[in-house]
Design an enzyme around this catalytic site. Structure first.
Site, mmCIF file in Angstrom:
data_model
loop_
_atom_site.group_PDB
_atom_site.id
_atom_site.type_symbol
_atom_site.label_atom_id
_atom_site.label_comp_id
_atom_site.label_asym_id
_atom_site.label_seq_id
_atom_site.Cartn_x
_atom_site.Cartn_y
_atom_site.Cartn_z
ATOM 1 N N GLY A 232 -0.503 7.327 -5.939
ATOM 2 C CA GLY A 232 -1.707 7.480 -6.949
ATOM 3 C C GLY A 232 -1.381 8.442 -8.167
ATOM 4 C CE LYS B 135 -5.874 -9.201 -5.971
ATOM 5 N NZ LYS B 135 -7.371 -8.860 -5.568
ATOM 6 N N GLY C 228 3.993 3.163 -3.556
ATOM 7 C CA GLY C 228 4.292 2.910 -2.107
ATOM 8 C C GLY C 228 5.191 1.691 -1.693
ATOM 9 N NE ARG D 259 3.766 11.929 0.233
ATOM 10 C CZ ARG D 259 2.482 11.183 0.064
ATOM 11 N NH1 ARG D 259 1.572 11.504 0.827
ATOM 12 N NH2 ARG D 259 2.362 10.524 -0.924
HETATM 13 P P1 ADP Z 1 3.506 -0.354 -5.568
HETATM 14 O O1 ADP Z 1 2.572 -0.046 -4.093
HETATM 15 O O2 ADP Z 1 4.557 -0.085 -5.453
HETATM 16 O O3 ADP Z 1 2.356 -0.003 -6.722
HETATM 17 P P2 ADP Z 1 2.050 -2.999 -5.490
HETATM 18 O O4 ADP Z 1 1.173 -2.645 -4.311
HETATM 19 O O5 ADP Z 1 1.103 -2.933 -6.647
HETATM 20 O O6 ADP Z 1 3.167 -2.144 -5.566
HETATM 21 O O7 ADP Z 1 2.543 -4.463 -4.830
HETATM 22 C C1 ADP Z 1 3.144 -4.696 -3.869
HETATM 23 C C2 ADP Z 1 2.651 -5.844 -3.360
HETATM 24 O O8 ADP Z 1 2.602 -7.252 -4.381
HETATM 25 C C3 ADP Z 1 3.519 -6.464 -2.390
HETATM 26 O O9 ADP Z 1 2.714 -6.484 -1.024
HETATM 27 C C4 ADP Z 1 3.978 -7.900 -2.856
HETATM 28 O O10 ADP Z 1 3.989 -8.621 -1.738
HETATM 29 C C5 ADP Z 1 3.040 -8.257 -3.783
HETATM 30 N N1 ADP Z 1 3.565 -9.200 -4.467
HETATM 31 C C6 ADP Z 1 4.617 -9.301 -5.440
HETATM 32 N N2 ADP Z 1 4.695 -10.277 -6.154
HETATM 33 C C7 ADP Z 1 4.057 -11.216 -5.524
HETATM 34 C C8 ADP Z 1 3.873 -12.595 -6.010
HETATM 35 N N3 ADP Z 1 4.237 -13.395 -6.801
HETATM 36 N N4 ADP Z 1 2.564 -12.981 -5.164
HETATM 37 C C9 ADP Z 1 1.872 -12.594 -4.340
HETATM 38 N N5 ADP Z 1 2.063 -10.940 -4.164
HETATM 39 C C10 ADP Z 1 2.947 -10.637 -4.646
#
Ligand code: ADP
Ligand code: MG
Length: 397
Positions: free
Chosen positions: A375, A195, A352, A35
Site C-alpha cells: 500500500g 483493474k 504484492g 520483512r
Molecule cells: P500488485 O499486487 O503487484 O499491485 P495487482 O494486485 O494489481 O498487482 O494485480 C495482480 C493480479 O492481476 C494477478 O492476480 C493477476 O492474475 C491479475 N491479472 C493480470 N493480468 C490479467 C488479465 N489479463 N486478466 C485478468 N487478471 C489479470
C-alpha cells in the site's frame, strides 16, 4: 530530508524501532519472514552502537482490543530465529508490562505486543504516543510499509522524541527518490495487474512524470475498450472508459507515450492446461478473454525499454499465476534484469503480486530495488505524501 542512524549517538540509549512484523502467518507460525530479514541491518547497527533495541509493530486488525489470534508472540520467535539475536517478548506495548520487560531484558532485543490492541494507535492519539515514547530515548522508523498511515507509532511519536529513519526505511526512500524524485531520463513505468479502478491515481500521477507508460494486465483491456477494441470476455471496466480516455489525453499533452498490447494470449478459461491462442489485438474472439500480452507485444516492449534509464514497475502483464499466461511478465522481467545488470537501467518494482512475479521469474536479485511495501508503495506511486515519512522530515528540521 530526514536523519538516519548515523546522525545520533546511540550508546546506552533505548531505541524504539517501528518495525513491520505484520508478516504472513498460518496457525501461529510465520510463513514468510522476508520483512523480518529486512530488519537485520537496523537491529545489528543499533546493537553495535550500544543501543537497547525495542521493536514496535502492528499485526492484523484487532481494532483496539486484545485478540489472542493477533498476538505478535510468534513474530517475536521468528525475529529470534531469523536475526539470530536473543528476544524478550512483552505482553503489552505500553505500561508496566512493557517497562518491566525492557528493564529485565539484559542483552536481548525486546518485541512489544501488537500496537493495535490499543485504539490510540490507529487514532494517532497523543496520549498513547506519549506512553510509547516514555519507553525509550530515540525513535527509529524502519517500517516504510506502514508509512502511509498516520498512526501513533508511525506519525505522532516522531514529534515527541528524537526521530530518525532506520536502514530499511532509508534504503527504500533513497531507491524511490532515485526513481521518481530526480530520476535519470527517459523514465518508463509499467503498470499492470487486474483493474484500472485500483490504480487510477497511479496512472494519473505517472502520465505527468514519465516518458513511457506501459499498460498491461487486465487494466489494458479497459484502455483498449476505450479505444474501440472489442475485448470479448476479458476482465474490463466499461464504466472507466471515459476515465481511460482522459488519462490518454493527459499523456498526449505531457509528451508521455502510452504503450498498449498489440497482440494477446487468449483462452476460454483461466485454469492450468486450458487451450489458448495468440491473436492480434483487434481479433479477440467474443467468447475468449485476454490473459496475457502476446509475444509480439513483449518483443516490442523489450525494445522500447532498451533506451530507458529508469523503470518503475507495478502490476504483472498477465495472469501470471498460471502458465503460459506468465510469458509476458517473465519476458519483460528478464529484459529489465538484463538492462539493470548491464548498468543502463535503474529498476524499481513493488506491489504484492509484482514481488511474487519477480520472484517467480527468478530475477528478484537482479532488479535494482524491490519494495515489499504494498500500500505505501502504491501511494508513493500516486505521488502522495506519506505521513510516516513527513513526520521524519519534520523531526529533522
Ligand atoms: P500488485 O499486487 O503487484 O499491485 P495487482 O494486485 O494489481 O498487482 O494485480 C495482480 C493480479 O492481476 C494477478 O492476480 C493477476 O492474475 C491479475 N491479472 C493480470 N493480468 C490479467 C488479465 N489479463 N486478466 C485478468 N487478471 C489479470
Ligand atoms: Mg495484488
Amino acid at each position: 530530508m530526514f536523519k538516519t542512524l548515523d546522525d545520533l549517538d546511540f550508546a546506552g540509549k533505548t531505541a524504539l524501532v517501528r518495525a513491520d512484523l505484520n508478516v504472513p502467518m498460518l496457525n501461529g507460525v510465520v510463513t514468510d519472514a522476508t520483512r523480518i530479514a529486512r530488519l537485520a541491518p537496523t537491529v545489528k547497527d543499533l546493537r553495535a552502537k550500544g543501543a537497547k533495541v525495542v521493536l514496535l509493530s502492528h499485526f492484523g486488525r484487532p481494532k483496539g482490543k486484545r485478540v489472542e489470534e493477533m498476538t505478535l508472540a510468534p513474530a517475536a520467535r521468528a525475529v529470534e530465529d531469523v536475526l539470530g539475536v536473543p528476544v524478550t517478548f512483552a505482553n503489552d506495548c505500553i505500561g508496566a508490562d512493557a517497562v518491566q520487560a525492557i528493564a529485565g531484558s539484559g542483552d536481548a532485543v525486546v518485541v512489544l505486543e501488537n500496537l493495535r490492541y490499543h485504539a490510540g494507535e490507529e487514532a494517532n492519539d497523543e496520549g498513547f504516543a506519549a506512553a510509547l515514547a516514555a519507553l525509550g530515548d530515540i525513535y527509529v522508523n524502519d517500517a516504510f510499509s506502514a508509512a502511509h498511515r498516520a498512526h501513533a507509532s508511525t506519525h505522532r511519536i516522531a514529534g515527541l522524541m528524537p526521530a530518525v529513519a532506520g536502514r530499511n526505511m532509508q534504503a527504500e526512500l533513497e531507491a524511490l527518490s532515485a526513481a521518481l524524485g530526480e530520476p535519470e531520463r527517459p523514465v518508463a513505468a509499467i503498470v499492470g495487474g487486474a483493474k484500472v479502478s485500483t490504480k487510477l491515481a497511479v496512472l494519473e500521477n505517472l502520465v505527468g512524470r514519465v516518458e513511457l507508460l506501459i499498460i498491461g494486465g487486465g487494466m489494458a483491456n479497459t484502455f483498449l475498450y476505450a479505444g474501440g477494441v472489442s475485448v470479448g470476455k476479458s476482465l474490463c471496466e466499461p464504466d472507466l472508459a471515459e476515465t481511460a480516455r482522459q488519462v490518454m489525453a493527459k499523456a498526449a499533452e505531457s509528451g508521455c507515450e502510452i504503450a498498449l498490447p498489440g497482440d494477446a494470449v487468449v483462452a476460454r478459461e483461466f485454469k492450468a492446461g486450458a487451450p489458448f491462442e495468440v491473436v492480434p489485438i483487434d481479433a479477440i474472439p467474443d467468447d475468449a478473454m485476454m490473459l496475457d500480452v502476446g509475444p509480439e507485444t513483449t518483443r516490442s516492449l523489450c525494445e522500447k525499454l532498451q533506451s530507458c534509464r529508469t523503470l518503475i514497475w507495478n502490476g504483472p502483464m498477465g495472469a501470471f499465476e498460471i502458465p503460459p499466461f506468465d510469458d509476458g511478465t517473465v519476458g519483460l522481467a528478464e529484459a529489465v534484469a538484463d538492462l539493470t545488470d548491464a548498468g543502463s537501467m535503474r529498476s524499481v518494482a513493488g506491489g504484492g503480486d509484482t514481488v511474487a512475479a519477480m520472484s517467480a521469474a527468478g530475477v528478484s536479485e537482479r532488479i535494482t530495488y524491490i519494495s515489499t511495501a504494498g500500500g505505501a508503495f502504491l501511494e508513493w506511486m500516486e505521488g502522495r505524501a506519506l505521513p510516516g515519512v513527513e513526520a521524519l522530515a519534520e523531526a529533522a528540521k
